[in-house]
Design a protein around this motif. Structure first.
Motif, PDB file in Angstrom:
ATOM      1  N   LYS A   1     -85.216  27.509  77.413  1.00 42.74           N
ATOM      2  CA  LYS A   1     -85.832  26.340  77.869  1.00 42.74           C
ATOM      3  C   LYS A   1     -85.241  25.681  79.079  1.00 42.74           C
TER       4      LYS A   1
ATOM      5  N   ASN B   1     -91.605  26.653  76.929  1.00 44.54           N
ATOM      6  CA  ASN B   1     -92.013  25.272  76.791  1.00 44.54           C
ATOM      7  C   ASN B   1     -91.907  24.207  78.121  1.00 44.54           C
ATOM      8  N   ILE B   2     -92.249  24.681  79.136  1.00 44.15           N
ATOM      9  CA  ILE B   2     -91.835  23.851  80.441  1.00 44.15           C
ATOM     10  C   ILE B   2     -93.011  22.733  80.506  1.00 44.15           C
TER      11      ILE B   2
ATOM     12  N   GLU C   1     -94.891  19.880  83.288  1.00 40.94           N
ATOM     13  CA  GLU C   1     -95.608  19.938  84.329  1.00 40.94           C
ATOM     14  C   GLU C   1     -94.768  20.043  86.085  1.00 40.94           C
TER      15      GLU C   1
ATOM     16  N   THR D   1     -96.004  27.464  78.539  1.00 39.68           N
ATOM     17  CA  THR D   1     -96.149  26.124  78.257  1.00 39.68           C
ATOM     18  C   THR D   1     -96.912  25.953  77.129  1.00 39.68           C
TER      19      THR D   1
END
Length: 266
Positions: free
Chosen positions: A153, A177-178, A180, A218
């Motif tokens: 992550k 899970n990035i 914006e 994401t």
């Protein structure tokens, strides 16, 4: 004599199966030749539509994709570009054996997911999956498990060393899970700024392995990425819509109700 008789009977049975199988293959080859002759005429238009599909439609849902494709087909017709009237991305750019392998590794078997898999594997830019249900994330992890996938992550303070090792050793790296924004340090990796077999990451030059893959996902359901990010990645919408869910359920129902059809497909 009895043993010889049994061996010869077995050989005859096998020979009959082989002749029968080759006869079926001959028919299939004739059909394939006919299809390839038509495809040869439609090659330019099909590849043009396929390239447009890979490059531009990834962020959209199924309805918008079909709408864009119809407009492009209409344009191709007006310019007298030959293309298949039943154009489908999975037929032109997909390999049935590879698609089947994707399904085994957890990719849903509905049309949208298969298209997403083709875009993910064919696009020249690294894929960024909008994946709130984690279906794409699970599929990527299963697909690259044998290649020693490294998942990390952006919040992990050691994420850059993980990416560096992936580039150096030719291992796939999954950034999960990035938000914006992307870390500016990833800029040369996204743009593939390889100079004389090396890529500058931070302050160091890292030997670049062609086996390296960067995968990004994401969980945001409706992220807004700025144009400078969109032009550096292949944005792919893995969000499950009601229509896509219906398709996935239909596949599962067929597997349960008529397993012989699934077996025939395999």
């Amino acid at each position: 004599m009895q043993k010889q008789k049994e061996d010869i009977e077995l050989q005859l049975t096998n020979a009959e199966k082989l002749v029968g199988g080759l006869a079926d293959e001959a028919l299939r080859w004739k059909d394939t030749v006919a299809v390839l002759e038509v495809d040869l005429v439609n090659l330019v238009g099909n590849i043009l539509l396929g390239a447009g599909y890979i490059s531009y439609v990834g962020p959209f849902t199924s309805g918008y994709r079909n709408s864009l494709l119809k407009k492009w087909m209409k344009f191709a017709s007006s310019k007298r570009l030959p293309f298949a009237q039943d154009f489908a991305v999975d037929r032109v750019l997909g390999d049935p054996v590879v698609i089947r392998e994707w399904s085994i590794h957890g990719l849903p078997a509905d049309a949208l997911s298969i298209e997403n898999g083709i875009i993910c594997s064919q696009a020249k830019r690294w894929p960024l999956l909008i994946d709130p249900q984690s279906q794409g994330n699970k599929w990527l992890k299963n697909m690259e498990k044998e290649n020693n996938l490294q998942a990390v992550k952006l919040s992990n303070p050691r994420f850059l060393p993980v990416v560096e090792n992936g580039i150096r050793l030719g291992q796939p790296v999954l950034i999960e899970n990035i938000g914006e924004q992307l870390d500016p340090a990833l800029e040369p990796v996204l743009q593939k700024n390889v100079v004389k077999g090396q890529l500058r990451l931070g302050d160091t030059w890292v030997p670049y392995s062609n086996e390296f893959k960067l995968l990004i996902t994401t969980k945001l359901p409706n992220p807004h990425y700025l144009p400078e990010i969109c032009i550096k990645v292949a944005l792919i919408n893995f969000t499950v819509t009601p229509g896509g869910l219906e398709d996935q359920l239909l596949v599962d129902v067929v597997k349960y109700e008529q397993p012989e059809l699934e077996q025939q497909k395999d």
